[in-house]
Write a protein that holds these residues in place. Structure first.
Motif: not given
Lengths: 260, 353
Positions: A64, A67, A69, A87-89, A91, A93, A95, A99, A113, A117, A159-160, A163
């Motif tokens: 965290r 990231a 957070l 936070t930044s796309p 980096r 994350m 979970f 989520t 995302s 963006l 989804r992550t 980016n």
């Protein structure tokens, strides 16, 4: 660039210098909990780092912090020589729980995302490519509650991934999956990593998983959370879980974590 | 007809199972998994489904053939009306013979519709035919319909005024309510200033303020809008606030690592996540708005259906009064139906069951 692959880019470096994190207890009489103390870690381009250790050793807190957070109490975290800020796309994350946003379909979740963006138009085909890659083409219009745990976690991953973050943080992403789904997902993660070679940092409870996947395994000790040992795994991919060397590594790490 | 039904039944059990599982409809699955029905039960289903048509016809016959009591007058309008309803139930029955999902609905609703036709018959018998229930308090339905028709221009005007008043107040209250709800749920500072008043004023029904507002405000319309909006505002604010506060924190964390900034956390995460609560508030707010509307119209505003009811009552025009009550009932049911449909469409992502 859209196709992934080995892109010629600046070498990525992630440096943690004397990082400490303390939490104020909700019960004031108990004062302050030191979650992490004096963490030093240098991570280079294309490394896959696993962090193992008993619960309460601050593994998730460390992720965290990277990231962005939560802020560090002391010390600095630098990505490519620059201290990180929020936070930044870049980096990304994933979970332990997927989520996924329940009000968005699989496709919309993956595109979330890009839309935020403002890159959706130019990278739209990436959404299709990634959904295809994890074999969820038939589910692109489904809502998260219609997916199984493994499917949902795959969606969370892409989804992550969309980016193409330089640092990919994984907080026990496979912890809630059954053994078979889990092994498939490990291979999926590895193939994703090998195609892009960003920095991966994964927290896990599973020592075998750590050895199977990573270039280095970091063991941690609790109260206060600190690094105990960093073990380089010198085995070619794909790794054989039954090989002698593999078992030797397991013994070494288990002993280090005080299990015999 | 009956034989055909049984044949369909058997065909379904045998052949259709072999076809791709994807093609099964909900009705098929229910049928395949339930215990097989005996012949008698199947026949009974067809009979019960047809009952509303029989009761409808009985009612028409009762109305047309039986002599009226004393000087009671009736027209053919009501007979046509009941005839139309009976015809619709008959059409549904016929469609049901060919479409299984329609038949299931017809069978489910049949006892209720039969009972409604029976009630209408009994009411008609007690009023128009025997005079056991006396005028002016108990007009028969034909009389109510004719009263409404004769006063239609004025009634339409009242409907228009009521609906305009209702929606003006409702949208103002709901709009402000969503904004204050989001602010209260999101910001501690705003919550500090608004929450105490919410707690203080919330439990007081908004209609309590009518007497004072009607005196203070320049136009009665504005006063009524204020009263309606107040009640809606309260329930929407409260539910939105609760919704925003209960958003899973991990959604925010995930959105942040995906590049969302503060504004997007509100619009793309907090708001959609709170939508189920917001809708609950909107529906609750509508019922409070309807109450406030009627009370406001009965106490002050000199137009609209509430006022019409009061006015006709004072002239002992009970038929017109009942007509207005029935119209109010229809309006409120329609509005609620639309809201529920909207909720289902907007919240289609929610897990059912």
């Amino acid at each position: 660039m859209a196709g992934g692959g080995l892109v010629d880019r600046e070498k990525i470096t992630l440096k943690l210098k004397n990082v400490s994190k303390s939490f104020l207890s909700s019960n004031e009489s108990k004062g302050i909990t030191v979650a992490l103390e004096d963490i030093n870690l240098d991570i280079k381009d294309g490394e896959f780092i696993s962090i193992v250790g008993p619960s309460g050793c601050g593994k998730s807190t460390l992720l965290r912090l990277i990231a962005g957070l939560i802020p560090t109490t002391q010390g600095t975290i630098e990505l490519n020589g620059k201290p990180i800020e929020g936070t930044s796309p870049n980096r990304g994350m994933v979970f332990q729980d997927p989520t996924l946003f329940p009000w968005l379909t699989v496709e919309e979740n993956v595109a979330f995302s890009l839309k935020i963006l403002g890159k959706y138009k130019e990278k739209k085909d990436q959404v299709d490519r990634l959904i295809n890659m994890v074999g969820l083409n038939d589910f692109r219009d489904s809502y998260p509650h219609q997916l199984s745990g493994g499917m949902a976690q795959r969606v969370a991953l892409i989804r992550t991934m969309i980016n193409e973050p330089e640092v990919f943080l994984l907080d026990e992403p496979l912890g809630a999956l059954d053994a078979f789904t889990r092994m498939n997902m490990q291979d999926e993660l590895l193939s994703m990593w090998s195609s892009n070679k960003h920095i991966m940092i994964m927290v896990t409870h599973d020592v075998d998983e750590a050895i199977y996947m990573s270039t280095r395994v970091v063991t941690m000790a609790p109260r206060p959370g600190r690094i105990k040992k960093i073990i380089e795994i010198d085995l070619p991919y794909p790794r054989d879980r039954m090989s002698d060397k593999f078992i030797e590594y397991r013994k070494e790490i288990m002993t280090n974590l005080n299990f015999k | 007809m009956l034989g055909g039904g049984i044949f369909i039944e058997q065909k379904c059990k045998g052949v259709d199972i072999l076809q791709a599982a994807k093609k099964l409809t909900k009705e098929d699955i229910i049928e395949l998994e339930s215990k097989p029905k005996s012949k008698l039960e199947i026949i009974l289903d067809y009979v019960i489904s047809f009952l509303p048509v029989i009761f409808g016809v009985i009612h028409i016959l009762e109305y047309v053939l039986m002599p009226n009591h004393g000087f009671n007058k009736s027209t053919n309008v009501y007979a046509y009306f009941i005839g139309l309803l009976t015809f619709i139930t008959f059409i549904y029955y016929i469609v049901g013979l060919f479409k299984k999902n329609v038949f299931a609905k017809v069978r489910y609703k049949a006892p209720l519709y039969s009972f409604i036709f029976l009630l209408l018959t009994v009411y008609d018998y007690l009023t128009l035919k025997t005079g056991i229930l006396m005028l002016p308090y108990f007009p028969w339905v034909d009389r109510i319909i004719n009263a409404a028709w004769s006063d239609r221009a004025y009634l339409l005007d009242c409907i228009k005024n009521s609906v305009i008043l209702l929606f003006t107040g409702y949208f103002i209250g709901a709009g402000i309510g969503i904004v204050t709800g989001i602010l209260c749920g999101y910001s501690k500072k705003v919550n500090y200033w608004i929450s105490p008043f919410l707690k203080l004023l919330g439990p007081i029904p908004s209609t309590t303020w009518i007497p004072i507002v009607m005196v203070l405000v320049a136009s009665l319309f504005k006063g009524a809008v204020f009263i309606i909006a107040l009640g809606v505002w309260f329930s929407v604010t409260l539910s939105t606030m609760t919704g925003i506060r209960n958003v899973d924190k991990s959604f925010f964390a995930a959105a942040k690592t995906l590049g969302a900034k503060d504004a997007e956390l509100v619009t793309k995460i907090a708001l959609p996540a709170a939508l189920p609560n917001i809708f609950q508030g909107l529906i609750q707010g509508m019922s409070s708005a309807c109450t406030a509307l009627l009370v406001a119209e009965m106490l002050g505003v000199e137009s609209g259906l509430g006022w019409y009811i009061n006015w006709q009552k004072s002239w002992a025009e009970f038929s017109k009064m009942y007509a207005a009550i029935i119209i109010i009932c229809i309006i409120f049911i329609t509005v609620n139906w639309i809201l529920t449909k909207m909720k289902k469409t907007v919240l289609k992502w929610q897990e059912v069951d």
